[in-house]
Design a protein around this motif. Structure first.
Motif, PDB file in Angstrom:
ATOM      1  N   PHE A   1       0.827  -1.206   0.000  1.00 36.66           N
ATOM      2  CA  PHE A   1       0.000   0.000   0.000  1.00 36.66           C
ATOM      3  C   PHE A   1       0.863   1.258   0.000  1.00 36.66           C
ATOM      4  O   PHE A   1       2.025   1.249   0.413  1.00 36.66           O
ATOM      5  CB  PHE A   1      -0.954   0.014   1.189  1.00 36.66           C
ATOM      6  N   ASP A   2       0.250   2.322  -0.477  1.00 31.47           N
ATOM      7  CA  ASP A   2       0.894   3.634  -0.539  1.00 31.47           C
ATOM      8  C   ASP A   2      -0.154   4.670  -0.133  1.00 31.47           C
ATOM      9  O   ASP A   2      -1.253   4.710  -0.703  1.00 31.47           O
ATOM     10  CB  ASP A   2       1.403   3.914  -1.957  1.00 31.47           C
ATOM     11  N   ILE A   3       0.181   5.500   0.859  1.00 31.22           N
ATOM     12  CA  ILE A   3      -0.773   6.471   1.403  1.00 31.22           C
ATOM     13  C   ILE A   3      -0.082   7.825   1.526  1.00 31.22           C
ATOM     14  O   ILE A   3       1.049   7.909   2.017  1.00 31.22           O
ATOM     15  CB  ILE A   3      -1.290   6.037   2.789  1.00 31.22           C
ATOM     16  N   GLU A   4      -0.756   8.867   1.106  1.00 34.49           N
ATOM     17  CA  GLU A   4      -0.300  10.237   1.315  1.00 34.49           C
ATOM     18  C   GLU A   4      -1.384  10.995   2.067  1.00 34.49           C
ATOM     19  O   GLU A   4      -2.557  10.891   1.741  1.00 34.49           O
ATOM     20  CB  GLU A   4       0.000  10.932  -0.008  1.00 34.49           C
ATOM     21  N   VAL A   5      -0.966  11.757   3.072  1.00 36.81           N
ATOM     22  CA  VAL A   5      -1.912  12.509   3.891  1.00 36.81           C
ATOM     23  C   VAL A   5      -1.522  13.974   3.880  1.00 36.81           C
ATOM     24  O   VAL A   5      -0.364  14.321   4.137  1.00 36.81           O
ATOM     25  CB  VAL A   5      -1.942  11.994   5.344  1.00 36.81           C
ATOM     26  N   ALA A   6      -2.480  14.824   3.573  1.00 32.76           N
ATOM     27  CA  ALA A   6      -2.285  16.270   3.642  1.00 32.76           C
ATOM     28  C   ALA A   6      -2.929  16.800   4.906  1.00 32.76           C
ATOM     29  O   ALA A   6      -4.015  16.364   5.288  1.00 32.76           O
ATOM     30  CB  ALA A   6      -2.890  16.943   2.408  1.00 32.76           C
ATOM     31  N   ASP A   7      -2.251  17.736   5.569  1.00 35.32           N
ATOM     32  CA  ASP A   7      -2.766  18.362   6.796  1.00 35.32           C
ATOM     33  C   ASP A   7      -3.006  17.348   7.902  1.00 35.32           C
ATOM     34  O   ASP A   7      -3.977  17.460   8.667  1.00 35.32           O
ATOM     35  CB  ASP A   7      -4.055  19.151   6.516  1.00 35.32           C
ATOM     36  N   GLU A   8      -2.133  16.351   8.008  1.00 38.08           N
ATOM     37  CA  GLU A   8      -2.296  15.385   9.086  1.00 38.08           C
ATOM     38  C   GLU A   8      -2.282  16.102  10.429  1.00 38.08           C
ATOM     39  O   GLU A   8      -1.485  17.010  10.667  1.00 38.08           O
ATOM     40  CB  GLU A   8      -1.193  14.332   9.047  1.00 38.08           C
ATOM     41  N   ILE A   9      -3.184  15.712  11.320  1.00 36.67           N
ATOM     42  CA  ILE A   9      -3.285  16.330  12.642  1.00 36.67           C
ATOM     43  C   ILE A   9      -2.320  15.619  13.570  1.00 36.67           C
ATOM     44  O   ILE A   9      -2.456  14.417  13.829  1.00 36.67           O
ATOM     45  CB  ILE A   9      -4.724  16.243  13.173  1.00 36.67           C
ATOM     46  N   VAL A  10      -1.332  16.362  14.071  1.00 37.35           N
ATOM     47  CA  VAL A  10      -0.290  15.769  14.898  1.00 37.35           C
ATOM     48  C   VAL A  10      -0.196  16.529  16.216  1.00 37.35           C
ATOM     49  O   VAL A  10      -0.648  17.671  16.345  1.00 37.35           O
ATOM     50  CB  VAL A  10       1.076  15.786  14.183  1.00 37.35           C
ATOM     51  N   VAL A  11       0.406  15.885  17.208  1.00 40.37           N
ATOM     52  CA  VAL A  11       0.612  16.519  18.507  1.00 40.37           C
ATOM     53  C   VAL A  11       1.608  17.664  18.351  1.00 40.37           C
ATOM     54  O   VAL A  11       2.679  17.510  17.760  1.00 40.37           O
ATOM     55  CB  VAL A  11       1.130  15.494  19.526  1.00 40.37           C
ATOM     56  N   ASP A  12       1.247  18.826  18.879  1.00 36.79           N
ATOM     57  CA  ASP A  12       2.152  19.975  18.860  1.00 36.79           C
ATOM     58  C   ASP A  12       2.934  20.039  20.166  1.00 36.79           C
ATOM     59  O   ASP A  12       4.150  19.896  20.190  1.00 36.79           O
ATOM     60  CB  ASP A  12       1.343  21.255  18.630  1.00 36.79           C
ATOM     61  N   VAL A  13       2.227  20.239  21.275  1.00 34.39           N
ATOM     62  CA  VAL A  13       2.859  20.279  22.589  1.00 34.39           C
ATOM     63  C   VAL A  13       2.046  19.401  23.533  1.00 34.39           C
ATOM     64  O   VAL A  13       0.821  19.499  23.578  1.00 34.39           O
ATOM     65  CB  VAL A  13       2.933  21.720  23.147  1.00 34.39           C
TER      66      VAL A  13
END
Length: 655
Positions: A484-496
């Protein structure tokens, strides 16, 4: 080329060996006919040699799925699918959880696996890849648990489990006269200091012809939260609690009750409809590891009072031998009163937050399958979703402005797949699709600066592609492989992530490329072997850094020997090292652990008794079983237990 009826007849003959699933297409189909990665675990795999407390017990054998038991019942399991969900700080994120056809995931995309009653589960089905987008606000996959149907003969099945760290679980299943029920209590002092927990559960299923009614209840009072450790603390004493855990008496209380119904009706011919509806209430009070009496902090005590519910109507049509169509509409709503208080040394103090939060989700979907040219079938689907968040702030005055606001997110997610039956027992497939994930209310809760919800967060949008092969060698083996191959735009990630308060941001673009392999023997003799392997390269496109919380490789292997009166099984899991933050400044070490279980079985005409002994982490390895992504104080690591033991007795009596 064999005619289509001949191929289908042969496929039916293989149905007993091929995992027949309902998750991927909402109707029963052998997995060889589905152009997606789907796995099923049966009741024996869920219960034999296990206390049936956590999904981490049995899901480790599913490729692409990482389930990390945090040894912390104040926090839910960390479950990720192809990297989706690894960043979750609270609950299960990025994966749609379903129990008996009813969502265990809220409309904002956050769910809790602790409500699953594994002691009465008939099967667990796991779907990965783009077809999960047809289930709504999740891009990583679907985990569906189905409760057993009530037995035809009245039955009582008590069980008792005793383990290390003063752990025990007692329960009883009972069934008959269209009803199946399960009641259990789980209690543990915990491997670590300040990690004691108690969990009471009730699960019931009533089935009368086309109507199924389910109800469940969870009581989990004052589950202690030991928090994370630094690398030095982990190496010095993995059983210690975080320095803030005891002074602030970090803990969590959860009470949840839910009821739902499913009505299935044949309309005539091969057409049918299914209607579901459910309501529930969830109360949470959590004491975090800080006071929360500074600036615009919303407090170190979280108090949630949530009402939720939903309904769905689905139609299934078979216009001809080569067509299968389904379409429907779904609506979900969550109303939550959220308050925050100062944590005054483990006691709720002054009010710091008071608001009403509402999430509405409305979805339409359609899905079709077309069998053509003998061995070929095409699958397609489309889902349009709208999720709206609204917050009404009542804590206004002085330095606290009115933080009320609203934000809506919408998307249309298509998916398509193509399947070729290379032979009667081998399929080749490919699929493409798009995914959509909104922020959860927990992710919207805070900004790094200023007050109010973080409505600047954008939804994550993903593009998925997968190719794979499935084969069943009758009475010998089953094997699946997927790329599989996946691309994610604007992935929500932990900041602090500091002091129990977590803020989130959108990353630029992330990439996931991977390989999944699963194989098991189907031999008639007493031996059974199983293998699952995952290779996942998940990274930020801009920096090349690895996504935190995601192991690059994971392998599972087991060998079982079974006779009528006894059995033994050896299993092992290996995971590669895991980054603990976006900067990849530290890693949790790779580890390999093995477990051994042996059991006895006695049975008569109307009764059965089984006893087993289980030993986990045979080598007494010291390792971090999970990580807290981007923890601001460097306390990333959550230790796993050393060598530990469990004995169990299960009985069944038919009347």
């Amino acid at each position: 080329m064999p005619a289509l009826p001949a191929v289908l007849a042969a496929a039916s003959a293989l149905a007993q060996e091929d995992a027949v699933v309902v998750t991927a297409t909402r109707v029963p189909q052998p997995s060889l006919e589905i152009p997606a990665s789907v796995d099923r675990l049966y009741a024996e795999e869920i219960r034999a040699g296990w206390p049936q407390v956590n999904l981490s017990e049995s899901l480790g054998r599913v490729p692409g799925i990482v389930v990390q038991n945090r040894q912390n019942y104040a926090q839910d399991l960390q479950i990720s699918s192809r990297g989706f969900g690894a960043r979750a700080t609270f609950g299960v994120r990025g994966i749609r959880l379903i129990a008996d056809g009813i969502p265990a995931t809220m409309p904002d995309g956050q769910g809790q696996a602790s409500t699953f009653a594994l002691g009465s589960a008939e099967r667990i089905e796991v779907l990965r890849g783009p077809f999960s987008a047809l289930y709504g606000n999740a891009a990583g996959g679907v985990i569906a648990v189905d409760t057993e149907d009530p037995p035809a003969t009245p039955t009582v099945e008590p069980s008792l489990f005793l383990g290390s760290y003063d752990t025990w679980k007692a329960g009883v299943r009972f069934g008959g006269y269209n009803l199946l029920g399960e009641i259990s209590r789980f209690d543990t002092v915990g491997y670590r200091e300040h990690s004691a927990a108690t969990r009471d559960q009730l699960n019931a299923k009533l089935r009368i012809e086309s109507l199924t009614i389910v109800a469940n209840s969870l009581r989990q009072p004052d589950s202690q939260d030991p928090g994370g450790l630094t690398r030095a603390q982990l190496e010095a004493d993995p059983r210690q609690a975080s320095p803030t855990a005891v002074p602030f008496d970090t803990r969590k209380t959860v009470n949840q009750d839910q009821a739902g119904l499913r009505f299935q009706h044949r309309l005539g011919g091969s057409s049918s409809l299914e209607a579901t509806a459910y309501v529930g209430r969830r109360e949470v009070r959590q004491f975090l590891g800080f006071a929360g009496d500074f600036g615009l902090s919303s407090g170190g005590v979280v108090d949630l009072d949530r009402n939720y519910g939903g309904a769905a109507l689905r139609f299934f049509l078979n216009p001809g031998d080569s067509w299968r169509v389904s379409f429907g509409a779904e609506y979900e709503r969550m109303d939550e009163r959220r308050r925050g208080f100062v944590n005054d040394g483990g006691v709720a103090g002054a009010l710091r937050r008071d608001e009403d939060d509402v999430v509405d989700s409305a979805d339409l979907f359609a899905q079709a399958e077309w069998r053509f040219a003998g061995r070929w079938s095409a699958h397609g689907g489309l889902r349009t979703s709208r999720v709206e968040f609204r917050a009404t702030d009542y804590f206004i005055g002085g330095a606290n402005p009115d933080d009320s606001g609203s934000r809506s997110y919408s998307a249309t997610t298509p998916v398509a797949g193509l399947l070729f039956r290379l032979s009667q027992n081998t399929s080749l497939y490919g699929n493409i699709g798009r995914g959509f994930e909104t922020p959860t209310f927990a992710e919207l809760a805070h900004q790094n600066t200023g007050s109010g919800l973080n409505f600047a967060l954008q939804p994550a949008r993903s593009r998925h592609a997968e190719i794979g092969a499935k084969t069943v060698v009758s009475k010998r083996a089953r094997a699946n492989i997927a790329l599989f191959d996946i691309e994610v735009a604007d992935e929500i990630v932990v900041d602090v992530n500091a002091g129990g308060r977590t803020t989130f941001r959108n990353a630029g673009r992330t990439e996931r490329r991977g390989l999944e392999i699963a194989a098991e023997t189907l031999l008639a003799g007493p031996w059974h072997a199983e293998l699952a392997f995952t290779r996942l390269d998940a990274a930020f496109a801009d920096s090349g850094n690895l996504l935190p919380g995601v192991p690059r490789t994971q392998a599972y292997a087991s060998v079982r020997y079974r006779r009528d009166s006894y059995y033994a099984q050896l299993e092992a899991v290996r995971r590669s090292r895991v980054a603990v933050n976006d900067a990849n400044a530290q890693f949790a070490d790779a580890y390999a652990v093995a477990s051994l279980v042996a059991g006895l079985v006695q049975r008569g005409e109307r009764w059965r008794v089984t006893e087993f002994l289980r030993i986990d982490n045979i080598g007494d390895r010291n390792y971090a079983g999970s990580v807290i992504v981007n923890e601001g104080n460097g306390r990333f690591y959550e230790p796993a237990p050393g060598r530990n033991y469990l004995i169990g007795v299960q009985a069944a009596l038919q009347f």
